[in-house]
Design a protein around this motif. Structure first.
Motif, PDB file in Angstrom:
ATOM      1  N   ARG A 202       0.918  -1.308   0.071  1.00 19.73           N
ATOM      2  CA  ARG A 202      -0.122   0.092   0.081  1.00 19.73           C
ATOM      3  C   ARG A 202       0.856   1.246   0.071  1.00 19.73           C
ATOM      4  N   HIS A 203       1.724   1.511   1.046  1.00 19.43           N
ATOM      5  CA  HIS A 203       2.172   2.673   1.305  1.00 19.43           C
ATOM      6  C   HIS A 203       3.952   2.219   1.587  1.00 19.43           C
ATOM      7  N   LEU A 204       4.816   2.913   1.228  1.00 20.19           N
ATOM      8  CA  LEU A 204       6.385   2.765   1.762  1.00 20.19           C
ATOM      9  C   LEU A 204       6.882   4.068   1.966  1.00 20.19           C
ATOM     10  N   LEU A 205       8.037   3.628   2.719  1.00 24.41           N
ATOM     11  CA  LEU A 205       8.722   4.857   3.274  1.00 24.41           C
ATOM     12  C   LEU A 205      10.222   4.679   3.443  1.00 24.41           C
ATOM     13  N   ARG A 206      11.144   5.780   2.906  1.00 25.73           N
ATOM     14  CA  ARG A 206      12.573   5.552   2.867  1.00 25.73           C
ATOM     15  C   ARG A 206      12.973   5.966   4.196  1.00 25.73           C
ATOM     16  N   SER A 207      13.501   5.035   5.065  1.00 24.33           N
ATOM     17  CA  SER A 207      13.993   5.328   6.710  1.00 24.33           C
ATOM     18  C   SER A 207      15.366   6.364   6.255  1.00 24.33           C
ATOM     19  N   PRO A 208      15.718   6.888   7.520  1.00 25.23           N
ATOM     20  CA  PRO A 208      16.788   8.030   7.290  1.00 25.23           C
ATOM     21  C   PRO A 208      17.921   6.989   7.073  1.00 25.23           C
ATOM     22  N   ASP A 209      17.877   6.035   7.558  1.00 22.45           N
ATOM     23  CA  ASP A 209      19.254   4.929   7.498  1.00 22.45           C
ATOM     24  C   ASP A 209      19.177   4.288   6.148  1.00 22.45           C
ATOM     25  N   GLY A 210      18.252   4.460   5.147  1.00 24.73           N
ATOM     26  CA  GLY A 210      18.285   3.920   3.820  1.00 24.73           C
ATOM     27  C   GLY A 210      17.746   2.586   3.812  1.00 24.73           C
ATOM     28  N   ALA A 211      16.720   2.152   4.462  1.00 27.83           N
ATOM     29  CA  ALA A 211      15.947   0.991   4.479  1.00 27.83           C
ATOM     30  C   ALA A 211      14.580   1.397   3.767  1.00 27.83           C
ATOM     31  N   LEU A 212      13.947   0.525   3.072  1.00 29.97           N
ATOM     32  CA  LEU A 212      12.748   0.721   2.647  1.00 29.97           C
ATOM     33  C   LEU A 212      11.622  -0.135   3.334  1.00 29.97           C
ATOM     34  N   LEU A 213      10.713   0.691   4.098  1.00 27.92           N
ATOM     35  CA  LEU A 213       9.543   0.194   5.159  1.00 27.92           C
ATOM     36  C   LEU A 213       8.462   0.157   4.104  1.00 27.92           C
ATOM     37  N   LEU A 214       7.648  -1.009   4.110  1.00 26.09           N
ATOM     38  CA  LEU A 214       6.756  -1.227   3.352  1.00 26.09           C
ATOM     39  C   LEU A 214       5.429  -1.613   4.135  1.00 26.09           C
ATOM     40  N   ALA A 254       4.903   5.944   8.909  1.00 21.87           N
ATOM     41  CA  ALA A 254       5.637   7.119   9.327  1.00 21.87           C
ATOM     42  C   ALA A 254       6.663   6.875  10.133  1.00 21.87           C
ATOM     43  N   ALA A 255       7.581   7.846  10.302  1.00 26.39           N
ATOM     44  CA  ALA A 255       8.910   7.794  11.037  1.00 26.39           C
ATOM     45  C   ALA A 255       9.157   9.076  11.358  1.00 26.39           C
ATOM     46  N   GLY A 256       9.855   9.141  12.747  1.00 28.79           N
ATOM     47  CA  GLY A 256      10.305  10.267  13.177  1.00 28.79           C
ATOM     48  C   GLY A 256      11.716  10.981  12.584  1.00 28.79           C
ATOM     49  N   ARG A 257      12.072  12.080  12.671  1.00 26.75           N
ATOM     50  CA  ARG A 257      13.172  12.676  11.888  1.00 26.75           C
ATOM     51  C   ARG A 257      14.449  11.701  12.138  1.00 26.75           C
ATOM     52  N   ASP A 258      14.736  11.394  13.551  1.00 29.64           N
ATOM     53  CA  ASP A 258      15.975  10.617  13.921  1.00 29.64           C
ATOM     54  C   ASP A 258      15.800   9.416  13.458  1.00 29.64           C
TER      55      ASP A 258
END
Length: 352
Positions: A202-214, A254-258
């Protein structure tokens, strides 16, 4: 000196698609307390189910999730008011997500029901022209009701290059394409992620450390991937998005800035799950009720999380504990009819 007020726009479903909303609503956010105040309807437009902002211009975009899909652009005034610039057909059915390329030259729209991605060139004022490309996806999955064909659910341009990722709920794929910035054409799609059958990306997120969260809407899970070369992402693990018994159809991640904490909104359980993220695995540390029904979307702003509860017609405010990452309800929810998307407005210099 008091900090200037911030704006939060709300997309919704209107009567055209069975909702009770009136268009794009406007909320004011107190940057000190995080509290929200409803200011009214900023623009009347049919079922603006997802919203996006131009990177350098004071322009807001809404996909009108209709059988004959359209996208509408609005100029944004300093007081939050919206003036319509243009409406264009997306060439597909029921568009549910859209994004502007980092260079601000193109708008891309995910047509859910027809399984395609439209590309619209943007003029110097940010207004979209007729689409210059329409990328058709292909494939299906084991869920006969939800996966009989492709269903583009999210389009995500790479912030650092021409790659575009497209979540396809129907084929259990995240597709990778490349946008030619001159012609506005997308290259033929190639699989970037082969999700497990029945996942329903459905939705993805690129984490600050370079992972792809899905998040998988049909599997009810959160999975993570690492780049494996050649535009392919390799799955490293997954966890259930909720611990509540019964079916879960997660909607947003979603993820926090850190990057220490990851949040997933769960429809069915009507909760938000908090995961501690250490760049290798996600561990649930909290799951709290959203105070409403059918959390369709959410955004993080500083130490606050805002959740749009579509079926209970509310937006809930949470304060995030900076140490544990756990959200705690703050005050009473704000009433908003059939909310489906929240867009924090980033102020643009020289906006009128």
């Amino acid at each position: 000196m008091a900090e200037p007020a911030e704006f939060l726009y709300v997309g919704c479903y209107t009567g055209e698609t069975g909702g009770d909303g009136e268009g794009v609503a406007l909320l004011r956010r107190d940057p000190r307390t995080g509290d929200l105040t409803r200011l009214g309807v900023a623009a009347r437009t049919p079922s603006p189910s997802f919203l996006a902002q131009h990177p350098t211009l004071p322009v807001l975009y809404a996909c009108n999730e209709l059988e004959a899909g359209t996208v509408t652009a609005f100029a944004v005034a300093s007081d939050g008011g919206l003036t319509q610039l243009a409406t264009r057909p997306t060439g597909g059915r029921e568009p549910c997500h859209l994004a502007v390329t980092p260079d601000g030259r193109h708008l891309m729209v995910a047509n859910y029901s027809s399984g395609s991605v439209a590309v619209h060139p943007l003029d110097v004022d940010g207004a979209p022209d007729e689409h210059c490309d329409l990328l058709d996806l292909a494939g299906n999955g084991p869920d006969a009701e939800r996966q009989s064909g492709p269903h583009a659910h999210m389009v995500a341009p790479d912030p650092n290059g021409p790659d575009v990722l497209v979540c396809d709920l129907g084929s259990d794929r995240v597709w990778r394409s490349r946008l030619d910035a001159v012609s506005g054409r997308l290259s033929p799609p190639e699989p970037a992620v082969h999700a497990a059958p029945g996942t329903g990306p459905r939705h993805l997120l690129r984490s600050p450390d370079g992972a792809l969260l899905l998040v998988g809407e049909l599997a009810g899970d959160l999975a993570w991937y690492r780049a494996a070369g050649g535009g392919v992402w390799e799955r490293r693990g997954d966890v259930p998005a909720s611990t509540v018994a019964g079916r879960n159809l997660p909607s947003e991640v979603a993820a926090g800035r850190d990057g220490r904490f990851v949040y997933v909104a769960n429809r069915g359980p009507d909760t938000v799950s908090t995961f501690a993220w250490d760049a290798e695995t996600a561990t649930m540390v909290a799951e709290v009720p959203t105070g409403g029904s059918w959390p369709r979307h959410m955004v993080l702003l500083g130490n606050h999380l805002y959740v749009a509860n579509e079926r209970s017609h509310t937006v809930t405010v949470f304060r995030i504990d900076p140490d544990t990452g756990a959200p705690q309800v703050q005050g009473d929810p704000v009433t908003e009819s059939s909310p489906t998307c929240l867009l924090p407005w980033r102020r643009i210099a020289n906006a009128k």
